[in-house]
Design an enzyme around this catalytic site. Structure first.
Site, mmCIF file in Angstrom:
data_model
loop_
_atom_site.group_PDB
_atom_site.id
_atom_site.type_symbol
_atom_site.label_atom_id
_atom_site.label_comp_id
_atom_site.label_asym_id
_atom_site.label_seq_id
_atom_site.Cartn_x
_atom_site.Cartn_y
_atom_site.Cartn_z
ATOM 1 N N ARG A 120 3.816 -16.205 7.946
ATOM 2 C CA ARG A 120 2.905 -15.889 6.827
ATOM 3 C C ARG A 120 2.172 -14.563 7.004
ATOM 4 N NH1 ARG A 120 1.920 -21.351 7.416
ATOM 5 N NH2 ARG A 120 3.147 -22.551 5.942
ATOM 6 N N LYS A 142 4.218 -1.177 -0.245
ATOM 7 C CA LYS A 142 5.284 -1.821 -1.024
ATOM 8 C C LYS A 142 6.442 -2.063 -0.070
ATOM 9 C CE LYS A 142 6.018 0.648 -4.918
ATOM 10 N NZ LYS A 142 6.679 0.893 -6.202
ATOM 11 N N GLU A 184 10.961 14.287 -3.521
ATOM 12 C CA GLU A 184 9.787 13.417 -3.726
ATOM 13 C C GLU A 184 8.496 14.219 -3.551
ATOM 14 O OE1 GLU A 184 10.321 10.517 -4.932
ATOM 15 O OE2 GLU A 184 12.208 9.748 -4.117
ATOM 16 N N LYS A 227 0.045 10.683 -2.294
ATOM 17 C CA LYS A 227 0.468 9.280 -2.345
ATOM 18 C C LYS A 227 -0.707 8.370 -1.996
ATOM 19 C CE LYS A 227 3.295 5.635 -2.210
ATOM 20 N NZ LYS A 227 4.654 5.270 -1.904
ATOM 21 N N GLU A 237 0.001 -1.413 -8.088
ATOM 22 C CA GLU A 237 0.804 -0.845 -9.156
ATOM 23 C C GLU A 237 0.539 -1.529 -10.498
ATOM 24 O OE1 GLU A 237 4.601 0.476 -7.807
ATOM 25 O OE2 GLU A 237 5.348 0.673 -9.853
ATOM 26 N N ARG A 241 -0.488 3.959 -10.418
ATOM 27 C CA ARG A 241 0.601 4.166 -9.458
ATOM 28 C C ARG A 241 1.952 4.340 -10.159
ATOM 29 N NH1 ARG A 241 1.093 0.782 -3.740
ATOM 30 N NH2 ARG A 241 2.993 1.791 -3.010
ATOM 31 N N ASN A 245 6.472 7.163 -10.570
ATOM 32 C CA ASN A 245 7.862 6.991 -11.006
ATOM 33 C C ASN A 245 8.372 8.204 -11.785
ATOM 34 O OD1 ASN A 245 8.141 4.450 -9.855
ATOM 35 N ND2 ASN A 245 7.260 3.441 -11.656
ATOM 36 N N HIS A 248 12.012 9.314 -12.084
ATOM 37 C CA HIS A 248 12.814 8.216 -11.560
ATOM 38 C C HIS A 248 13.535 7.395 -12.623
ATOM 39 C CE1 HIS A 248 11.099 9.230 -7.741
ATOM 40 N NE2 HIS A 248 11.745 8.253 -7.136
ATOM 41 N N HIS A 252 17.195 7.243 -11.770
ATOM 42 C CA HIS A 252 17.965 6.028 -11.478
ATOM 43 C C HIS A 252 19.202 5.945 -12.366
ATOM 44 C CE1 HIS A 252 14.254 3.917 -9.584
ATOM 45 N NE2 HIS A 252 14.999 4.491 -8.659
ATOM 46 N N HIS A 264 19.772 9.957 -4.048
ATOM 47 C CA HIS A 264 18.514 9.646 -4.735
ATOM 48 C C HIS A 264 17.679 10.913 -4.952
ATOM 49 C CE1 HIS A 264 15.051 7.332 -6.011
ATOM 50 N NE2 HIS A 264 14.312 7.948 -5.104
HETATM 51 N N1 LIG Z 1 8.118 1.327 -0.350
HETATM 52 C C1 LIG Z 1 8.005 2.404 -1.093
HETATM 53 O O1 LIG Z 1 6.947 2.694 -1.637
HETATM 54 C C2 LIG Z 1 9.198 3.293 -1.234
HETATM 55 C C3 LIG Z 1 9.055 4.567 -1.782
HETATM 56 C C4 LIG Z 1 10.173 5.392 -1.855
HETATM 57 C C5 LIG Z 1 11.406 4.929 -1.375
HETATM 58 N N2 LIG Z 1 11.508 3.678 -0.847
HETATM 59 C C6 LIG Z 1 12.787 3.185 -0.334
HETATM 60 O O2 LIG Z 1 13.195 4.022 0.718
HETATM 61 C C7 LIG Z 1 14.612 3.947 0.845
HETATM 62 C C8 LIG Z 1 15.157 5.322 1.066
HETATM 63 O O3 LIG Z 1 14.620 5.828 2.263
HETATM 64 P P1 LIG Z 1 15.350 6.965 3.100
HETATM 65 O O4 LIG Z 1 15.781 8.039 2.182
HETATM 66 O O5 LIG Z 1 14.466 7.286 4.225
HETATM 67 O O6 LIG Z 1 16.712 6.228 3.537
HETATM 68 P P2 LIG Z 1 17.231 5.566 4.904
HETATM 69 O O7 LIG Z 1 16.213 4.743 5.545
HETATM 70 O O8 LIG Z 1 18.525 4.929 4.577
HETATM 71 O O9 LIG Z 1 17.525 6.843 5.815
HETATM 72 C C9 LIG Z 1 18.538 7.731 5.424
HETATM 73 C C10 LIG Z 1 19.558 7.951 6.539
HETATM 74 O O10 LIG Z 1 18.984 8.787 7.534
HETATM 75 C C11 LIG Z 1 19.127 8.223 8.821
HETATM 76 N N3 LIG Z 1 17.974 8.667 9.593
HETATM 77 C C12 LIG Z 1 16.677 8.303 9.425
HETATM 78 N N4 LIG Z 1 15.881 9.010 10.214
HETATM 79 C C13 LIG Z 1 16.674 9.840 10.924
HETATM 80 C C14 LIG Z 1 16.437 10.839 11.899
HETATM 81 N N5 LIG Z 1 15.201 11.163 12.273
HETATM 82 N N6 LIG Z 1 17.506 11.480 12.413
HETATM 83 C C15 LIG Z 1 18.761 11.185 11.998
HETATM 84 N N7 LIG Z 1 19.054 10.284 11.062
HETATM 85 C C16 LIG Z 1 18.013 9.614 10.530
HETATM 86 C C17 LIG Z 1 19.225 6.753 8.584
HETATM 87 O O11 LIG Z 1 19.919 6.128 9.633
HETATM 88 C C18 LIG Z 1 20.005 6.691 7.265
HETATM 89 O O12 LIG Z 1 21.369 6.796 7.534
HETATM 90 C C19 LIG Z 1 15.125 3.286 -0.416
HETATM 91 O O13 LIG Z 1 15.539 1.976 -0.114
HETATM 92 C C20 LIG Z 1 13.903 3.244 -1.327
HETATM 93 O O14 LIG Z 1 13.902 2.132 -2.191
HETATM 94 C C21 LIG Z 1 10.433 2.871 -0.762
HETATM 95 ZN ZN LIG Z 2 12.240 8.093 -5.085
#
Ligand SMILES: NC(=O)c1ccc[n+]([C@@H]2O[C@H](COP(=O)([O-])OP(=O)(O)OC[C@H]3O[C@@H](n4cnc5c(N)ncnc54)[C@H](O)[C@@H]3O)[C@@H](O)[C@H]2O)c1
Ligand SMILES: [Zn+2]
Length: 366
Positions: A120, A142, A184, A227, A237, A241, A245, A248, A252, A264
């Site tokens: 929990r 989030k 971003e 942010k 949100e 917040r 988007n 986006h 998307h 993305h």
């Molecule tokens: N929670 C939120 O508010 C929020 C906001 C924006 C995005 N997101 C989410 O984030 C995700 C995208 O995140 P991302 O772009 O970081 O993708 P990711 O976590 O898949 O990382 C991208 C790639 O980079 C590699 N990688 C990461 N750090 C590295 C490093 N230092 N050196 C070498 N390789 C590295 C990873 O292994 C992966 O292959 C999506 O799922 C999206 O929905 C969440």
């Molecule tokens: Zn994004």
């Protein structure tokens, strides 16, 4: 060291540390206690940076376990989450345990969601290793996983106790991933900065790509604080917040229409330009500002046109699909000016956009 405070109205506040070598401070940031520390990382990031983090955390004298998963968005599922939970519970993680999410947004979203629900809820620390996760995904609480019907459909709000953004780890990040973060960051300035901030970010982009520390530290801190400001205003949100988007909705649509062949970050960059054109066509944004958005995207070295084979009509269809699933008319998070999100007459941060306007904007980018 740059440090930003995130102060959600409904919870405790926490720091985002942004510094080369920040991961060395991780052991000191773990909430006091004797409980097990569970590191959740994707296998790629763990191989590159995890061993050092694990060794540092062992220095606390507490039990440390590692639960890893295959790198990539495809792992952001309930099944992966269940496997991680099994690993943590089998290893004896208890209520006084701490989950550390090490990696990009996939790892911090998954680890945060595990931390939100296991026993929990246990303490969570985010250690983002992509530029995108440093300025965006790791901040704000989030968390969640994807479902076959869409992204992030299952999740929870669970704020971290601290965010540790070690700029040194960006040295191993592929260039295309750095660009995702940059897109971003452009979005953040557009919804929460100003014209000078936009100029500064665009001018800093080449130095950031070369991983020059002062430029990176400054811009990451500026972007993370935008942010943080939105999270403080609206942690769950319910209103403001939604401005985050920006770019986006169409973004998307572009990802979907390309069969996820467009990254993305690229999709968001094109989406920001397309939505600015739509906003100016609607009379919400001045034409001059829409031009500024496009110039900034180009100057930051990001794409501003639809790639060959991704037609405006397909993007429109994919955008409508996304929105229809959520019910009601298509509403976008548009800009009213550089640095200021648009609001409707009732104060909502989304504006209805007729499909013909979206199509017209996309056709200008074909
Ligand atoms: N929670 C939120 O508010 C929020 C906001 C924006 C995005 N997101 C989410 O984030 C995700 C995208 O995140 P991302 O772009 O970081 O993708 P990711 O976590 O898949 O990382 C991208 C790639 O980079 C590699 N990688 C990461 N750090 C590295 C490093 N230092 N050196 C070498 N390789 C590295 C990873 O292994 C992966 O292959 C999506 O799922 C999206 O929905 C969440
Ligand atoms: Zn994004």
């Amino acid at each position: 060291m740059p440090s930003i405070t995130v102060a959600p109205q409904d919870g405790r506040s926490y720091e985002v540390l942004i510094e080369a070598g920040a991961l060395r401070r991780l052991p000191a940031l773990v909430p006091a206690g004797r409980g097990t520390i569970g590191i959740i990382a994707d296998d790629r990031v763990f191989g590159l940076h995890g061993v050092a983090v694990e060794a540092a955390l062992r220095g606390t004298g507490r039990p440390v376990i590692v639960a890893s998963f295959a790198a990539g968005e495809a792992s952001k599922t309930r099944e992966t989450k269940a496997g991680l939970e099994d690993a943590l519970l089998d290893a004896g993680l208890g209520r006084d345990g701490v989950v550390v999410g090490l990696g990009g947004g996939v790892a911090t979203d998954l680890a945060g969601f595990v931390a939100a629900t296991i026993l929990r809820g246990v303490a969570f620390i985010a250690a983002p290793t992509t530029l995108l996760a440093m300025v965006d995904a790791s901040i704000g609480g989030k968390t969640g996983v994807n479902h076959r019907l869409g992204k992030n459909l299952i999740g929870a709000f669970h704020q971290p106790r601290a965010v540790v953004a070690d700029l040194d780890v960006l040295a191993t990040l592929p260039a295309a991933e750095l660009d995702c973060g940059l897109a971003e960051m452009v979005k953040h300035v557009l919804v929460g900065g100003d014209e000078a901030g936009l100029d500064r970010l665009v001018a800093a982009a080449p130095a950031m790509r070369r991983l020059e520390l002062p430029a990176l530290a400054d811009e990451v801190a500026r972007s993370a604080s935008i942010k943080a400001r939105y999270v403080a205003l609206d942690a769950r949100e319910a209103g403001a917040r939604a401005a985050l988007n920006a770019g986006h909705t169409i973004g998307h649509g572009i990802e979907r229409a390309s069969g996820y062949g467009v990254s993305h970050g690229s999709a968001v960059a094109i989406g920001l330009v397309a939505e600015a054109l739509a906003a100016s066509r609607l009379g919400v944004l001045e034409e001059r500002d829409a031009r500024r958005v496009r110039e900034a995207v180009i100057a930051a070295g990001l794409p501003d046109r639809l790639p060959a084979g991704v037609s405006p009509a397909r993007v429109l269809e994919a955008t409508a699909f996304d929105k229809k699933r959520l019910g009601g008319e298509p509403r976008f998070s548009l800009l009213a000016a550089i640095g200021r999100p648009a609001r409707d007459a009732a104060g909502a941060f989304t504006i209805p956009v007729p499909p013909a306007i979206t199509l017209e904007a996309l056709e200008q980018l074909a």
